[in-house]
Design an enzyme around this catalytic site. Structure first.
Site, PDB file in Angstrom:
ATOM      1  N   GLY A  37       0.790  -1.229   0.000  1.00 54.69           N
ATOM      2  CA  GLY A  37       0.000   0.000   0.000  1.00 54.69           C
ATOM      3  C   GLY A  37       0.821   1.277   0.000  1.00 54.69           C
ATOM      4  O   GLY A  37       0.285   2.382  -0.123  1.00 54.69           O
ATOM      5  N   HIS A 444      39.526  19.222  14.645  1.00 55.90           N
ATOM      6  CA  HIS A 444      39.697  18.818  16.035  1.00 55.90           C
ATOM      7  C   HIS A 444      38.694  19.551  16.910  1.00 55.90           C
ATOM      8  O   HIS A 444      38.514  20.747  16.719  1.00 55.90           O
ATOM      9  CB  HIS A 444      41.113  19.143  16.511  1.00 55.90           C
TER      10      HIS A 444
END
Ligand code: FAD
Ligand code: NAI
Length: 465
Positions: A37, A444
């Site tokens: 469906g 970093h």
């Protein structure tokens, strides 16, 4: 009058719907037949998406009860509203499947609702749910009918007490005891969901290690962490059968453990098999291999001219992104381009905690092929971002060819491994060396620095360990 299309695709999963959109973008008149469906196939309806929604929700539940205190956050009593968790999962699924419907409308792909059968090369019959049929003509037919879960002989799935992944994604209460048959992707992901929500989970695996398709070291590490979190493993153990009592199930074991387990729910997750039922392949003469997969060549062509196959129904890993890549490649080929898929650079991710992610060759494969390699490994305990986040489990392992330094495989277990593997996949796609990754500046503090450090470690020059 019989409608005529350039391309008709049978199956609206990630292989089929992506192929349909790409074909339509390239100006081909395209229809996609889907009997469910909603569009999106196994992945969106009963696979990747609902499982990841539950993994996310259950991880938040576990974190709230387990980890918040370490961050100085006090919460009251944490309790579970399973109904709301399931409704949220269903909403996520509906939003995404409707999104595919929208994309079909936008790209002018016709969704033919019903079950497709190939009547002859160039001719497809669609049987609608209302009993009516429609015959259409197609210059090219693509089989994208996907897969279904493999049954275990003698054990009948009722999707209530003895479930496949589909039933396990929709349980209406947390089972006291869940026995999972199969320590692969589904067993460990859905086992994790219900363990986090309070079930006592036991995984029964026939081999002596879990996730057999991945690098062995990852499986061993993952099993160790999951065992620490409370999941029990019975390895090298076969299930002889499941007896159904009124109040509980008894799972009979044979092999190493030689005993039985009691359970409220049993999940059967021993793999998936290609789905070709009712397609009429026999009559048309499309060849299947010994596993029931549609046999295709490098250009996805079957042995019958004008009929093609992609996704779970053909060879290769049964993964969403593999099916989608094949969908794009085939649509472009049908439009006259020469696209192909690089099967050496298909990542695989298990969305447990920690996540496990891989791309390229495993150590076991390299040994078997007698390829000489060097290993660079870096643990997340030495990664600053993992420390700030409070999750330091796992490592990055890079395998590089000894002579050329070319990256052959990258294997990660750790926080957000599924995202980190994208960089490794790009490296493989570009034929990068470990040195290329090592020389690339990484922000970093990020988890991705672990990848850079592992690349440095290939040459014995990691900085932070
Ligand atoms: P499918 O998605 O299976 O789609 C095939 C479609 O064809 C279905 O909708 C079916 O209804 C339809 N169909 C079949 N026959 C007919 C017919 N005759 N006529 C009309 N329609 C027909 N993969 C990942 O990469 N990441 C994940 O996190 C992940 N999680 C998963 C979790 C679970 C629980 C499961 C079961 C699978 C998961 N997968 C995951 C695998 C992924 O779902 C599949 O690899 C992917 O859906 C394959 O796409 P496909 O288009 O080949 O087939
Ligand atoms: P799987 O192939 O990943 O794992 C099946 C496991 O069952 C293996 O470890 C196998 O050794 C074991 N097994 C087989 N027969 C057994 C038996 N009789 N008794 C006990 N153990 C047995 O298959 P799974 O988990 O069912 O998933 C199917 C596929 O769906 C996956 O291979 C994957 O392609 C896809 N998937 C992908 C996910 C992801 O990408 N994160 C998540 C879920 C599914």
């Amino acid at each position: 009058m019989t409608e005529r299309y350039d391309v008709v695709i049978i199956g609206g999963g990630p292989g089929g719907y992506v192929a349909a959109i790409r074909a339509a973008q390239l100006g081909l008149k395209t229809a996609c037949i889907e009997s469910r469906g909603s569009l999106g196939g196994t992945c969106l309806n009963i696979g990747c998406i609902p499982s990841k929604a539950l993994l996310q929700s259950s991880e938040k539940f576990a974190e709230a009860g387990r980890d918040f205190a370490e961050h100085g956050i006090k919460v009251g009593e944490v309790s579970l509203d399973l109904g709301s968790m399931m409704s949220r999962k269903d909403r996520v699924v509906t939003t995404l499947t409707r999104g595919v419907e929208f994309l079909f409308r936008k790209n002018k792909v016709d969704w033919l609702k019903g079950k497709g059968r190939i009547a002859a090369p160039g001719r497809v019959v669609v049987a609608g749910a209302d009993g009516g049929t429609q015959e259409i003509e197609a210059a090219s037919i693509i089989i994208a009918t996907g897969s279904e879960s493999t049954p275990l002989p003698g054990i009948e799935i009722d999707e209530k007490r003895i479930v496949s992944s589909t039933g396990c994604l929709a349980l209406d209460r947390v089972p006291g005891r869940l026995v999972v048959i199969g320590g692969g992707y589904i067993g460990l992901e859905l086992g994790s969901v219900w363990q986090r929500l309070g079930a006592k989970v036991t995984v029964v695996e026939v081999l002596d290690h879990v996730v057999p398709n991945m690098d062995r070291e990852l499986g061993t590490a993952l099993q160790r962490v999951l065992a620490r979190s409370g999941i029990e493993f019975k390895l090298g153990t076969k299930v002889a059968g499941v007896r159904q009592g009124p109040d509980e199930l008894t799972v009979e074991l044979e092999g190493a453990a030689g005993q039985s387990l009691t359970a409220d729910v049993v999940l059967v997750a021993i793999g998936r098999r290609p789905y070709t039922e009712g397609l009429g392949l026999d009559a048309v003469g499309v060849a299947l291999d010994e596993h029931g997969r549609v046999v295709v060549d490098d250009g996805f062509a079957t042995n019958i001219p004008g009929i093609y196959g992609i996704g779970d129904v053909i060879r290769g890993p049964m993964l969403e992104h593999k099916a989608a890549e094949e969908g794009v490649a085939l649509a472009e080929r049908l439009a006259g381009q020469k696209t192909s898929v690089d099967y050496d650079a298909i990542p695989a991710v298990i969305y447990t905690w920690p996540e496990v992610a891989s791309v390229g060759r495993t150590e076991e494969e390299l040994k078997a092929a007698a390829i000489s390699y060097r290993i660079g490994k870096f643990p997340f305990t030495a990664n600053p971002r993992a420390r700030t986040n409070g999750y330091t489990e796992g490592f990055v392992k890079i395998l590089a060819e000894s002579d050329t330094d070319r990256v052959l495989g990258v294997h990660i277990i750790g926080p957000d491994a599924g995202t980190l593997v994208a960089e490794a996949t790009l490296a493989k796609e570009f034929g990068a060396s470990a040195e290329d990754i090592a020389r690339t500046c990484h922000a970093h503090p990020t988890l991705s620095e672990a990848l850079k450090e592992a690349a440095l470690a290939v040459d014995g020059r990691a900085i932070h360990i």
